[in-house]
Design a protein around this motif. Structure first.
Motif, PDB file in Angstrom:
ATOM      1  N   LEU A 152     -17.088  -4.639 -20.840  1.00 62.09           N
ATOM      2  CA  LEU A 152     -15.920  -3.765 -20.816  1.00 62.09           C
ATOM      3  C   LEU A 152     -15.357  -3.627 -22.226  1.00 62.09           C
ATOM      4  CD1 LEU A 152     -14.118  -5.156 -17.629  1.00 62.09           C
ATOM      5  CD2 LEU A 152     -15.453  -3.044 -17.812  1.00 62.09           C
ATOM      6  N   ASP A 153     -15.144  -2.390 -22.661  1.00 62.71           N
ATOM      7  CA  ASP A 153     -14.673  -2.166 -24.035  1.00 62.71           C
ATOM      8  C   ASP A 153     -13.374  -2.909 -24.323  1.00 62.71           C
ATOM      9  OD1 ASP A 153     -16.792  -0.621 -24.810  1.00 62.71           O
ATOM     10  OD2 ASP A 153     -15.842   1.282 -24.294  1.00 62.71           O
ATOM     11  N   PHE A 154     -12.454  -2.921 -23.370  1.00 63.23           N
ATOM     12  CA  PHE A 154     -11.155  -3.539 -23.635  1.00 63.23           C
ATOM     13  C   PHE A 154     -11.210  -5.066 -23.608  1.00 63.23           C
ATOM     14  CE2 PHE A 154     -11.273  -2.880 -19.055  1.00 63.23           C
ATOM     15  CZ  PHE A 154     -10.674  -4.015 -18.524  1.00 63.23           C
ATOM     16  N   MET A 155     -12.357  -5.634 -23.171  1.00 62.88           N
ATOM     17  CA  MET A 155     -12.520  -7.076 -23.205  1.00 62.88           C
ATOM     18  C   MET A 155     -13.260  -7.553 -24.450  1.00 62.88           C
ATOM     19  SD  MET A 155     -10.971  -8.355 -20.602  1.00 62.88           S
ATOM     20  CE  MET A 155     -11.600 -10.046 -20.687  1.00 62.88           C
ATOM     21  N   LYS A 156     -13.891  -6.659 -25.172  1.00 64.71           N
ATOM     22  CA  LYS A 156     -14.703  -7.065 -26.315  1.00 64.71           C
ATOM     23  C   LYS A 156     -13.893  -7.769 -27.410  1.00 64.71           C
ATOM     24  CE  LYS A 156     -18.399  -3.752 -25.467  1.00 64.71           C
ATOM     25  NZ  LYS A 156     -19.093  -2.517 -25.887  1.00 64.71           N
ATOM     26  N   PRO A 157     -12.629  -7.362 -27.681  1.00 69.13           N
ATOM     27  CA  PRO A 157     -11.883  -8.096 -28.718  1.00 69.13           C
ATOM     28  C   PRO A 157     -11.694  -9.577 -28.402  1.00 69.13           C
ATOM     29  CG  PRO A 157     -10.860  -5.972 -28.298  1.00 69.13           C
ATOM     30  CD  PRO A 157     -11.916  -6.148 -27.259  1.00 69.13           C
ATOM     31  N   ILE A 158     -11.429  -9.932 -27.156  1.00 71.08           N
ATOM     32  CA  ILE A 158     -11.227 -11.334 -26.802  1.00 71.08           C
ATOM     33  C   ILE A 158     -12.553 -12.078 -26.771  1.00 71.08           C
ATOM     34  CG2 ILE A 158     -11.331 -11.059 -24.283  1.00 71.08           C
ATOM     35  CD1 ILE A 158      -8.716 -13.190 -26.037  1.00 71.08           C
ATOM     36  N   SER A 166     -23.060 -13.237 -26.022  1.00 78.09           N
ATOM     37  CA  SER A 166     -23.690 -11.966 -26.346  1.00 78.09           C
ATOM     38  C   SER A 166     -23.249 -10.935 -25.329  1.00 78.09           C
ATOM     39  CB  SER A 166     -25.218 -12.092 -26.346  1.00 78.09           C
ATOM     40  OG  SER A 166     -25.662 -12.497 -25.066  1.00 78.09           O
ATOM     41  N   ILE A 167     -23.038  -9.730 -25.803  1.00 74.50           N
ATOM     42  CA  ILE A 167     -22.586  -8.676 -24.916  1.00 74.50           C
ATOM     43  C   ILE A 167     -23.751  -8.216 -24.050  1.00 74.50           C
ATOM     44  CG2 ILE A 167     -21.616  -6.371 -24.793  1.00 74.50           C
ATOM     45  CD1 ILE A 167     -19.681  -8.522 -25.740  1.00 74.50           C
ATOM     46  N   LEU A 202      -0.544 -24.631 -16.737  1.00 70.65           N
ATOM     47  CA  LEU A 202      -1.054 -25.530 -17.769  1.00 70.65           C
ATOM     48  C   LEU A 202      -1.710 -24.794 -18.926  1.00 70.65           C
ATOM     49  CD1 LEU A 202      -2.557 -28.338 -15.503  1.00 70.65           C
ATOM     50  CD2 LEU A 202      -0.281 -28.232 -16.548  1.00 70.65           C
ATOM     51  N   ARG A 203      -2.341 -23.662 -18.631  1.00 68.44           N
ATOM     52  CA  ARG A 203      -3.028 -22.868 -19.663  1.00 68.44           C
ATOM     53  C   ARG A 203      -4.035 -23.690 -20.457  1.00 68.44           C
ATOM     54  NH1 ARG A 203       1.898 -19.183 -22.234  1.00 68.44           N
ATOM     55  NH2 ARG A 203       2.850 -18.612 -20.235  1.00 68.44           N
ATOM     56  N   ASP A 204      -4.642 -24.671 -19.795  1.00 67.36           N
ATOM     57  CA  ASP A 204      -5.566 -25.550 -20.505  1.00 67.36           C
ATOM     58  C   ASP A 204      -7.022 -25.234 -20.213  1.00 67.36           C
ATOM     59  OD1 ASP A 204      -5.587 -26.343 -17.889  1.00 67.36           O
ATOM     60  OD2 ASP A 204      -5.603 -28.498 -18.311  1.00 67.36           O
ATOM     61  N   ARG A 205      -7.263 -24.137 -19.515  1.00 68.78           N
ATOM     62  CA  ARG A 205      -8.631 -23.744 -19.206  1.00 68.78           C
ATOM     63  C   ARG A 205      -9.012 -22.517 -20.028  1.00 68.78           C
ATOM     64  NH1 ARG A 205      -6.532 -24.817 -13.799  1.00 68.78           N
ATOM     65  NH2 ARG A 205      -7.506 -26.703 -12.963  1.00 68.78           N
ATOM     66  N   GLU A 206     -10.271 -22.478 -20.450  1.00 69.48           N
ATOM     67  CA  GLU A 206     -10.745 -21.327 -21.214  1.00 69.48           C
ATOM     68  C   GLU A 206     -10.571 -20.041 -20.424  1.00 69.48           C
ATOM     69  OE1 GLU A 206     -14.803 -19.914 -23.544  1.00 69.48           O
ATOM     70  OE2 GLU A 206     -14.947 -20.946 -21.634  1.00 69.48           O
ATOM     71  N   ASP A 207     -10.690 -20.136 -19.103  1.00 69.45           N
ATOM     72  CA  ASP A 207     -10.554 -18.962 -18.254  1.00 69.45           C
ATOM     73  C   ASP A 207      -9.237 -18.223 -18.469  1.00 69.45           C
ATOM     74  OD1 ASP A 207     -12.991 -19.321 -16.930  1.00 69.45           O
ATOM     75  OD2 ASP A 207     -12.100 -20.724 -15.512  1.00 69.45           O
ATOM     76  N   TYR A 208      -8.177 -18.966 -18.783  1.00 71.03           N
ATOM     77  CA  TYR A 208      -6.839 -18.381 -18.814  1.00 71.03           C
ATOM     78  C   TYR A 208      -6.747 -17.183 -19.746  1.00 71.03           C
ATOM     79  CZ  TYR A 208      -1.890 -17.707 -19.720  1.00 71.03           C
ATOM     80  OH  TYR A 208      -0.655 -17.131 -19.869  1.00 71.03           O
ATOM     81  N   VAL A 209      -7.277 -17.316 -20.970  1.00 68.14           N
ATOM     82  CA  VAL A 209      -7.094 -16.241 -21.947  1.00 68.14           C
ATOM     83  C   VAL A 209      -7.860 -14.978 -21.531  1.00 68.14           C
ATOM     84  CG1 VAL A 209      -6.590 -17.777 -23.863  1.00 68.14           C
ATOM     85  CG2 VAL A 209      -8.960 -17.152 -23.394  1.00 68.14           C
ATOM     86  N   PHE A 210      -9.014 -15.160 -20.894  1.00 68.46           N
ATOM     87  CA  PHE A 210      -9.794 -14.001 -20.471  1.00 68.46           C
ATOM     88  C   PHE A 210      -9.131 -13.305 -19.280  1.00 68.46           C
ATOM     89  CE2 PHE A 210     -12.718 -16.645 -22.822  1.00 68.46           C
ATOM     90  CZ  PHE A 210     -13.386 -15.723 -23.603  1.00 68.46           C
ATOM     91  N   ILE A 211      -8.622 -14.100 -18.355  1.00 72.70           N
ATOM     92  CA  ILE A 211      -7.915 -13.526 -17.211  1.00 72.70           C
ATOM     93  C   ILE A 211      -6.637 -12.844 -17.676  1.00 72.70           C
ATOM     94  CG2 ILE A 211      -6.640 -14.109 -15.108  1.00 72.70           C
ATOM     95  CD1 ILE A 211      -8.715 -16.307 -14.605  1.00 72.70           C
ATOM     96  N   HIS A 212      -5.908 -13.492 -18.565  1.00 71.54           N
ATOM     97  CA  HIS A 212      -4.642 -12.918 -19.043  1.00 71.54           C
ATOM     98  C   HIS A 212      -4.885 -11.609 -19.777  1.00 71.54           C
ATOM     99  CE1 HIS A 212      -0.956 -12.400 -21.384  1.00 71.54           C
ATOM    100  NE2 HIS A 212      -0.372 -13.171 -20.468  1.00 71.54           N
ATOM    101  N   PHE A 214      -7.419  -9.572 -19.467  1.00 68.73           N
ATOM    102  CA  PHE A 214      -7.853  -8.566 -18.495  1.00 68.73           C
ATOM    103  C   PHE A 214      -6.661  -7.992 -17.743  1.00 68.73           C
ATOM    104  CE2 PHE A 214      -9.076  -7.458 -14.148  1.00 68.73           C
ATOM    105  CZ  PHE A 214     -10.074  -6.527 -14.376  1.00 68.73           C
ATOM    106  N   LEU A 215      -5.793  -8.842 -17.240  1.00 71.58           N
ATOM    107  CA  LEU A 215      -4.655  -8.371 -16.449  1.00 71.58           C
ATOM    108  C   LEU A 215      -3.624  -7.626 -17.306  1.00 71.58           C
ATOM    109  CD1 LEU A 215      -4.121 -11.413 -14.054  1.00 71.58           C
ATOM    110  CD2 LEU A 215      -5.124  -9.185 -13.514  1.00 71.58           C
TER     111      LEU A 215
END
Length: 236
Positions: A152-158, A166-167, A202-212, A214-215
């Protein structure tokens, strides 16, 4: 949302304009009763766009924790309006009303969102929309969130900051991929409250920044992707 995308969705709020738009779409697809079908579907089409917009507006006023549900319902209504432009009889059977996607309800102990997978079902909104809107009829058995998000283009910066990544080539168009990701996020809100709450607090998981990320990006993407698809079906 771009001004052009906003202007087109605003234009379609009038049923007079909607009838004209649908009439063109149905004639283009060879419907013999194009004018009658456009008249019959105008309000249904417009109301789907209205509900999609209202869910997005409501999401702006809600906590982050419940936004995925509202975004998912928003895109669901937008997709259904898109389908009406190519299938005036939609929904013709109850089979197309299900989600069309499934995910593991009980997550593993060390669950990671990016590694989570969804399965595409033979019937339901997702496969029907993919076939109707994008002519995609062959699907992988399952696909991970990482594979849906990376292209997704808008996810590439993160993703630029994620090491050893790799994309991938996109599995689906952005509109379909975004819907699939929102489905999975909405399922986490509904069935994995403990994991979801801890991730947010907690924001201690790598997932958080990608989910945030995206949303934070998805409201504009829903508007733009929907309006672009609808505009591509018309002479405007």
């Amino acid at each position: 949302m771009t001004n052009q995308g906003l202007a087109f969705l605003t234009y379609l709020k009038s049923t007079a304009h909607t009838r004209e738009y649908l009439h063109y779409c149905y004639r283009h697809h060879g419907e013999e009763q194009a004018k009658l079908l456009a008249y019959e579907n105008a309000e249904r089409f417009s109301y789907g766009l209205q509900l999609g917009e209202e869910f997005l507006t409501a999401a702006e006023q809600t906590p982050f924790s419940v936004k995925p549900l509202l975004y998912y319902y928003s895109l669901t209504h937008f997709l259904k309006s898109c389908i009406v432009t190519v299938d005036p009889e939609y929904p013709s059977t109850s089979k197309v009303l299900a989600h069309g996607l499934s995910t593991r309800k009980r997550k593993k102990q060390h669950y990671r969102f990016l590694e989570d997978e969804i399965r595409i079902q033979p019937h339901g909104l997702f496969p029907y929309a993919a076939a109707s809107l994008f002519h995609i009829t062959s699907f992988p058995n399952k696909v991970s969130m990482d594979h849906l998000l990376q292209p997704l283009d808008f996810m590439k910066p993160i993703y630029h900051y994620k090491q050893k990544t790799s994309i991938n080539e996109p599995f689906f168009p952005d509109l379909a991929s975004s819907f699939a990701v929102l489905y999975n996020l909405s399922m986490l809100v509904r069935y994995e409250g403990e994991w979801w709450g801890e991730m947010i607090q907690l924001r201690d998981r790598e997932d958080y920044v990608f989910i945030h990320h995206f949303l934070a990006s998805i409201p504009e993407q829903i508007y733009d992707l929907t309006s672009n698809w609808l505009k591509n079906q018309s002479p405007y």
